[in-house]
Design an enzyme around this catalytic site. Structure first.
Site, PDB file in Angstrom:
ATOM      1  N   HIS A 168       0.842  -1.200   0.000  1.00 40.94           N
ATOM      2  CA  HIS A 168       0.000   0.000   0.000  1.00 40.94           C
ATOM      3  C   HIS A 168       0.878   1.251   0.000  1.00 40.94           C
ATOM      4  CE1 HIS A 168      -3.533   2.498   1.368  1.00 40.94           C
ATOM      5  NE2 HIS A 168      -2.535   3.237   1.825  1.00 40.94           N
ATOM      6  N   GLU A 169       1.843   1.290   0.915  1.00 41.06           N
ATOM      7  CA  GLU A 169       2.720   2.466   1.014  1.00 41.06           C
ATOM      8  C   GLU A 169       3.638   2.571  -0.194  1.00 41.06           C
ATOM      9  OE1 GLU A 169       2.585   4.954   3.000  1.00 41.06           O
ATOM     10  OE2 GLU A 169       0.938   4.083   4.135  1.00 41.06           O
ATOM     11  N   HIS A 213       2.041   4.329  -3.130  1.00 43.86           N
ATOM     12  CA  HIS A 213       2.061   5.797  -3.054  1.00 43.86           C
ATOM     13  C   HIS A 213       3.367   6.346  -3.622  1.00 43.86           C
ATOM     14  CE1 HIS A 213      -1.654   6.127  -0.914  1.00 43.86           C
ATOM     15  NE2 HIS A 213      -1.216   5.606   0.216  1.00 43.86           N
TER      16      HIS A 213
END
Length: 233
Positions: free
Chosen positions: A22-23, A26
């Site tokens: 998820h990170e 980004h």
């Protein structure tokens, strides 16, 4: 071997993959849109250690794991977060709408990972006559926990409260004055989120945000992912 240790390891693997990727999403989205801050700071990485947050990645998930294993003997749900990947919105080619895409990349990655986990059920089913029952059980648990962890993490982050991804998406889409008013909430955003999770349900069951998200994940969300992975209705 301790009976619950294999399931503990499977739950940790599913949760760490969900949070880490998820990170990372980004950071890679920001890089594609012109901001290399995460790359310069060594945070553009798939190495989970680079994204570990002591509270969100270790302490809170550890407590949840221990409580579930000691009370019900299995892991039903996990929650946590990683250290946010640094993004300098001023370096994006289109700062306002670029940040919308950067914020959306995290939840989009979680939906993709949930689909990938559901796809794993196809080869696992083909191996049902080869693998021992214990290995099959762990494989099924990993798939189920991966789908749940990714869907819950993705949906939770879409709540329209800064600094969650949903809040940053709304800041980029709302008219300027409303966007600035919402952006000012970011300083108190984490407090607002904690109050919403732990206080509102005690005021009224109808205000149980996490309960609603879990119901959405384990119901329509789960069925939708299985359907998209070719498992029928």
């Amino acid at each position: 071997m301790i009976d619950w240790l294999p399931e503990l390891l499977v739950a940790i693997l599913a949760t760490v993959l969900a949070i880490t990727l998820h990170e990372a999403a980004h950071g890679y989205a920001a890089l594609a849109l012109g901001d290399d801050t995460a790359q310069q700071q060594g945070r553009l990485s798939l190495n989970p250690i680079r994204h570990v947050d002591k509270v969100g990645t270790l302490i809170l998930p550890g407590i949840l794991l221990a409580v579930q294993l000691l009370t019900i003997g299995r892991v039903e749900a996990m929650f946590g977060w990683a250290k946010p990947v640094p993004v300098d919105v001023r370096r994006l080619r289109n700062p306002r709408y670029g940040m919308v895409l950067v914020a959306a990349a995290g939840p989009a990655m979680n939906v993709f990972l949930a689909w990938c986990a559901a796809m794993l059920a196809h080869p696992l089913q083909e191996l049902s006559g080869v693998l021992p029952p214990d290995a099959m059980d762990l494989g099924v648990r990993f798939i189920l926990l991966s789908i749940m962890a990714n869907l819950l993490l993705g949906l939770f982050n879409l709540l329209p409260i800064p600094p969650l991804d949903g809040g940053r998406i709304m800041v980029g889409l709302l008219p300027w004055r409303a966007a600035m008013a919402l952006a000012r909430l970011e300083r108190a955003g984490l407090v607002i989120v904690m109050l919403a999770i732990f206080v509102l349900p005690r005021i009224s069951p109808s205000l149980d945000i996490m309960g609603g998200l879990i119901g959405l994940v384990t119901g329509p969300g789960f069925r939708a992912i299985l359907w998209l992975a070719g498992h029928g209705t």
